[in-house]
Design a protein around this motif. Structure first.
Motif, PDB file in Angstrom:
ATOM      1  N   ASP A 207       0.836  -1.198   0.000  1.00 53.19           N
ATOM      2  CA  ASP A 207       0.000   0.000   0.000  1.00 53.19           C
ATOM      3  C   ASP A 207       0.874   1.252   0.000  1.00 53.19           C
ATOM      4  N   GLU A 208       1.739   1.337   1.013  1.00 57.04           N
ATOM      5  CA  GLU A 208       2.735   2.423   1.068  1.00 57.04           C
ATOM      6  C   GLU A 208       4.086   1.776   1.341  1.00 57.04           C
ATOM      7  N   PHE A 209       5.129   2.299   0.681  1.00 54.38           N
ATOM      8  CA  PHE A 209       6.448   1.672   0.809  1.00 54.38           C
ATOM      9  C   PHE A 209       7.459   2.740   1.218  1.00 54.38           C
ATOM     10  N   TYR A 210       8.034   2.569   2.407  1.00 54.59           N
ATOM     11  CA  TYR A 210       9.048   3.503   2.896  1.00 54.59           C
ATOM     12  C   TYR A 210      10.411   2.830   2.807  1.00 54.59           C
ATOM     13  N   VAL A 211      11.251   3.368   1.944  1.00 60.81           N
ATOM     14  CA  VAL A 211      12.591   2.791   1.750  1.00 60.81           C
ATOM     15  C   VAL A 211      13.577   3.688   2.497  1.00 60.81           C
ATOM     16  N   VAL A 315      14.920   8.515 -13.011  1.00 62.42           N
ATOM     17  CA  VAL A 315      14.071   8.929 -11.884  1.00 62.42           C
ATOM     18  C   VAL A 315      13.539  10.347 -12.138  1.00 62.42           C
ATOM     19  N   LYS A 316      12.224  10.448 -12.132  1.00 65.36           N
ATOM     20  CA  LYS A 316      11.611  11.715 -12.584  1.00 65.36           C
ATOM     21  C   LYS A 316      11.785  12.869 -11.592  1.00 65.36           C
ATOM     22  N   ASP A 317      11.691  12.571 -10.315  1.00 62.39           N
ATOM     23  CA  ASP A 317      11.816  13.637  -9.311  1.00 62.39           C
ATOM     24  C   ASP A 317      13.309  13.926  -9.081  1.00 62.39           C
ATOM     25  N   PRO A 318      13.779  15.129  -9.447  1.00 64.81           N
ATOM     26  CA  PRO A 318      15.220  15.407  -9.339  1.00 64.81           C
ATOM     27  C   PRO A 318      15.755  15.280  -7.915  1.00 64.81           C
ATOM     28  N   GLU A 319      14.913  15.565  -6.934  1.00 65.18           N
ATOM     29  CA  GLU A 319      15.391  15.442  -5.539  1.00 65.18           C
ATOM     30  C   GLU A 319      15.620  13.984  -5.168  1.00 65.18           C
ATOM     31  N   VAL A 320      14.701  13.132  -5.629  1.00 60.69           N
ATOM     32  CA  VAL A 320      14.847  11.698  -5.348  1.00 60.69           C
ATOM     33  C   VAL A 320      16.067  11.165  -6.107  1.00 60.69           C
ATOM     34  N   TYR A 342      15.188  -1.257 -10.468  1.00 65.87           N
ATOM     35  CA  TYR A 342      15.291  -0.624  -9.143  1.00 65.87           C
ATOM     36  C   TYR A 342      15.005   0.883  -9.218  1.00 65.87           C
ATOM     37  N   TYR A 343      15.753   1.576 -10.059  1.00 70.61           N
ATOM     38  CA  TYR A 343      15.614   3.043 -10.069  1.00 70.61           C
ATOM     39  C   TYR A 343      14.207   3.465 -10.482  1.00 70.61           C
ATOM     40  N   ASN A 344      13.644   2.758 -11.439  1.00 68.46           N
ATOM     41  CA  ASN A 344      12.317   3.107 -11.937  1.00 68.46           C
ATOM     42  C   ASN A 344      11.244   2.998 -10.852  1.00 68.46           C
ATOM     43  N   THR A 345      11.477   2.134  -9.885  1.00 64.19           N
ATOM     44  CA  THR A 345      10.496   1.933  -8.807  1.00 64.19           C
ATOM     45  C   THR A 345      10.216   3.249  -8.073  1.00 64.19           C
ATOM     46  N   PHE A 346      11.226   4.119  -8.055  1.00 64.76           N
ATOM     47  CA  PHE A 346      11.060   5.361  -7.285  1.00 64.76           C
ATOM     48  C   PHE A 346      10.200   6.385  -8.024  1.00 64.76           C
ATOM     49  N   ASN A 347       9.691   6.003  -9.206  1.00 68.16           N
ATOM     50  CA  ASN A 347       8.718   6.860  -9.895  1.00 68.16           C
ATOM     51  C   ASN A 347       7.293   6.537  -9.466  1.00 68.16           C
ATOM     52  N   LEU A 348       7.118   5.460  -8.691  1.00 63.56           N
ATOM     53  CA  LEU A 348       5.767   5.106  -8.230  1.00 63.56           C
ATOM     54  C   LEU A 348       5.357   6.051  -7.093  1.00 63.56           C
ATOM     55  N   PRO A 349       4.122   6.528  -7.131  1.00 63.54           N
ATOM     56  CA  PRO A 349       3.734   7.542  -6.136  1.00 63.54           C
ATOM     57  C   PRO A 349       3.713   7.054  -4.693  1.00 63.54           C
ATOM     58  N   HIS A 350       3.538   5.763  -4.495  1.00 63.47           N
ATOM     59  CA  HIS A 350       3.455   5.282  -3.101  1.00 63.47           C
ATOM     60  C   HIS A 350       4.803   4.767  -2.590  1.00 63.47           C
ATOM     61  N   HIS A 352       8.335   5.803  -1.167  1.00 64.05           N
ATOM     62  CA  HIS A 352       8.929   7.006  -0.558  1.00 64.05           C
ATOM     63  C   HIS A 352      10.359   6.695  -0.125  1.00 64.05           C
ATOM     64  N   LEU A 353      11.291   7.446  -0.667  1.00 62.52           N
ATOM     65  CA  LEU A 353      12.692   7.277  -0.264  1.00 62.52           C
ATOM     66  C   LEU A 353      12.952   8.185   0.939  1.00 62.52           C
ATOM     67  N   VAL A 354      13.359   7.573   2.041  1.00 64.75           N
ATOM     68  CA  VAL A 354      13.595   8.360   3.253  1.00 64.75           C
ATOM     69  C   VAL A 354      15.109   8.402   3.502  1.00 64.75           C
ATOM     70  N   ASP A 355      15.650   9.592   3.482  1.00 65.28           N
ATOM     71  CA  ASP A 355      17.094   9.756   3.667  1.00 65.28           C
ATOM     72  C   ASP A 355      17.433   9.636   5.154  1.00 65.28           C
ATOM     73  N   THR A 356      18.179   8.599   5.503  1.00 62.38           N
ATOM     74  CA  THR A 356      18.559   8.459   6.914  1.00 62.38           C
ATOM     75  C   THR A 356      20.052   8.724   7.109  1.00 62.38           C
ATOM     76  N   ALA A 357      20.657   9.338   6.090  1.00 63.02           N
ATOM     77  CA  ALA A 357      22.071   9.702   6.239  1.00 63.02           C
ATOM     78  C   ALA A 357      22.166  11.030   6.980  1.00 63.02           C
ATOM     79  N   THR A 358      21.347  11.999   6.556  1.00 60.45           N
ATOM     80  CA  THR A 358      21.409  13.298   7.213  1.00 60.45           C
ATOM     81  C   THR A 358      20.596  13.290   8.507  1.00 60.45           C
ATOM     82  N   ASP A 359      19.490  12.574   8.481  1.00 59.34           N
ATOM     83  CA  ASP A 359      18.622  12.474   9.654  1.00 59.34           C
ATOM     84  C   ASP A 359      18.495  10.982   9.993  1.00 59.34           C
TER      85      ASP A 359
END
Ligand code: N01
Length: 543
Positions: A207-211, A315-320, A342-350, A352-359
């Motif tokens: 349903d929702e995927f947090y990577v 990957v469409k979203d430049p930030e991602v 793999y990379y294309n998966t991050f174009n799916l709206p559900h 979410h890539l969560v950056d845990t390097a900075t936070d």
């Protein structure tokens, strides 16, 4: 071979006991039986397959192509087994290993559900007693580990990990019955080869995927074509040549080593070559573009920049795309994983890539994962957090050598020491398939060649009345220096240090840094093994 008059009082039950029924165990059993050794393989699981038995996560498949990710030694297996996918799925590899076991009649000498707790060397009798989890024991002259190089799974040291109330799974202990992820909020921690394989396969289900990403990887995308009948026939006719090519390649892949440096061609030519090999996919990019992507930082950085440009294209979203692009280390600083969308998966709206390097992830709570002040509520957490590589299985049980000292204690006090990763001083007649300091490679190659080396060595021992193989301390010092010298000449060292790579031991808190694998090339390693044999195994005759 055990029936000598002098050893009657303490004759071991077996000539050889092999721990582990994966690729290593099967190859060893076949080769040791061939020379008349009564051999038993024991495995704690209830099926053969080793790595391929336990790693059942969705998307698991080989990163190497089928033609050189298989044994070449059995004509029957080669003639009768048909691969269906260029990068076979885990279940297909498992079927292959079961086919090998049946075709070579190996099963009768494999005891499943038989976990080893410890193994103790008896100096007086020159035999090993293998203690099993059910309280019984076995005795053997030769003890061989086929326990796997990447088999001791680790969980991250994150506070609250046990408090999570939802479902949690490690990729390396995936339930055999599968996991229903449909309609669930799923979190994934760990983006090495395992995490990268699971991402595109489960994303459409959930349903929702947090990577949760701490360190991005350089992924070489590829296509998993079906293997046509013609191609399979061609492969079958050429297995010997394919295997030889892989055995002569530094990383055990049946590819032509590249001839040119990335620095000696024009930017246009470089882009063209990168592009062509990227389109061929997978390890073709890593191995066939240029000859210095693993040895020269500037060359590795050029490959890095090419992959970053591919990520931006896909990957469409430049930030991602930016987040997915490694910037703190260069290509080859981590073991390069193969991607299947793999990379294309991050174009799916559900997704979410969560950056845990900075936070960073601060804790796992009963409800989910907390990153900084944000709590991500989850139904399922998947850990793809890797392994205590190369030494983990060997130090997880007590392997007790001369003077009651375990291998764990030896390595803790002396540092990582072995002769060619095959045997260690203090542990007579204990051999390792894929021991530490064996090549960084497609592992089927060193597994098969290692089993063949051991077969010849034990025939030689029998013919020459040699009762024990035991690495000399000098050979261990030499091999430790050689492993370090060759490793430090690669970007796997300079970049791997920045990337906390498992091949340096840096992924396990507290593990002393040392090259866990030999980076000098599989073909060079095999030369060393051949030379040792030609010299009458002198460096293995400490006693
Ligand atoms: O494990 P890994 P793997 N917080 O060690 C992350 C072979 N293999 O199972 O990079 C957050 O590569 C860690 O993050 P970081 C292959 O040789 C082969 O994926 O340390 N994250 C990393 O992303 C491969 O190299 C195949 O920042 C944490 C991940 O977990 C080897 O096995 C398939 C963390 C671990 O990656 C290992 O691969 C699969 C924490 N506290 C595997 N702790 C095939 O060929 C760890 N991580 C098919």
């Amino acid at each position: 071979m055990t029936e000598t008059a002098t050893r009657d009082t303490a004759a071991p039950e077996f000539d050889a006991v092999v721990i582990g029924a994966g690729f290593s165990g099967l190859a060893l059993l076949h080769h040791l039986r061939e020379i008349g050794l009564t051999t038993l393989v024991v495995d704690g699981e209830d099926g053969i397959g080793g790595t391929w038995w336990v790693n059942r996560y969705p998307g698991v498949r080989t990163d190497s192509e089928y033609s050189y990710y298989s044994f070449s030694f059995s004509k029957e297996v080669r003639d009768e087994w048909t691969w269906t996918q260029r990068y076979p799925s885990g279940p297909e590899v498992l079927d292959y290993l079961n086919f090998v076991a049946d075709r070579l009649d190996l099963r009768k000498d494999i005891r499943l559900n038989t976990r080893v707790d410890s193994a103790v060397y008896d100096e007086g009798a020159n035999l090993w007693t293998v203690h099993l989890a059910d309280g019984s024991s076995l005795t053997t002259k030769y003890l061989v580990s086929g326990m796997g190089a990447l088999s001791q799974a680790i969980y991250p040291d994150i506070p609250g990990i046990d408090s999570f109330q939802g479902e949690k799974y490690h990729t390396a202990h995936w339930p055999r019955s599968g996991v229903d992820l449909a309609g669930k909020k799923v979190g994934l921690i760990g983006l090495g080869a395992s995490g990268i394989q699971i991402v595109p396969v489960i994303a459409p289900e959930v349903d929702e995927f947090y990577v949760f990403q701490r360190t991005p990887n350089f992924i070489v995308e590829t296509n998993n074509d079906a293997v046509s009948t013609e191609e399979m026939l061609h492969t079958r006719e050429n297995y010997d040549a394919i295997f030889e090519k892989a055995a002569n390649h530094p990383f055990g892949v049946a590819m032509e080593p590249a001839q040119y440096s990335a620095l000696e061609v024009s930017p246009e030519q470089r882009r063209e070559i990168f592009e062509a090999k990227w389109n061929e996919g997978g390890f073709h990019f890593a191995n066939e573009c240029f000859n210095d992507l693993a040895t020269n930082h500037e060359a590795s950085e050029l490959a890095s920049e090419f992959i970053r440009s591919k990520i931006r294209e896909i990957v469409k979203d430049p930030e991602v795309a930016d987040l997915l692009s490694p910037k703190t280390y260069s290509f080859n600083g981590k073991r390069v994983p193969t991607g299947h969308g793999y990379y294309n998966t991050f174009n799916l709206p559900h997704v979410h890539l969560v950056d845990t390097a900075t936070d960073p992830i601060t804790e796992i709570t009963p409800r989910g994962v907390k990153v900084g002040d944000t709590e991500y509520e989850l139904d399922v957490i998947i850990f793809a957090t890797g392994f205590d590589a190369m030494t983990g299985t060997l130090t997880n049980i007590d392997i007790v050598g001369r003077g009651g000292r375990t291998l764990r204690e030896k390595w803790a006090t002396e540092g990582l020491r072995s002769n060619l990763g095959i045997n260690a001083n203090g542990f007579p007649n204990f051999f390792m398939s894929l021991g530490p300091q064996t090549p960084y490679s497609n592992l089927v190659v060193p597994i098969q060649l290692g089993a063949q080396w051991l077969q010849r060595a034990l025939v030689w021992a029998e013919e020459n009345g040699v009762d024990a193989f035991e690495a000399t301390p000098e050979s261990e010092e030499w091999w430790a220096l050689e492993t370090e010298r060759t490793g430090k000449a690669t970007v796997m060292y300079s970049e791997g240090k920045k990337a906390k790579a498992w091949f340096l031991g840096d992924n396990v808190p507290g593990k002393p840094e040392a090259f866990q694998v030999y980076m000098g090339g599989g073909q060079v390693y095999q030369e060393h093994c051949r030379r040792v044999a030609e010299e009458g195994y002198a460096s293995f005759l400490a006693a």
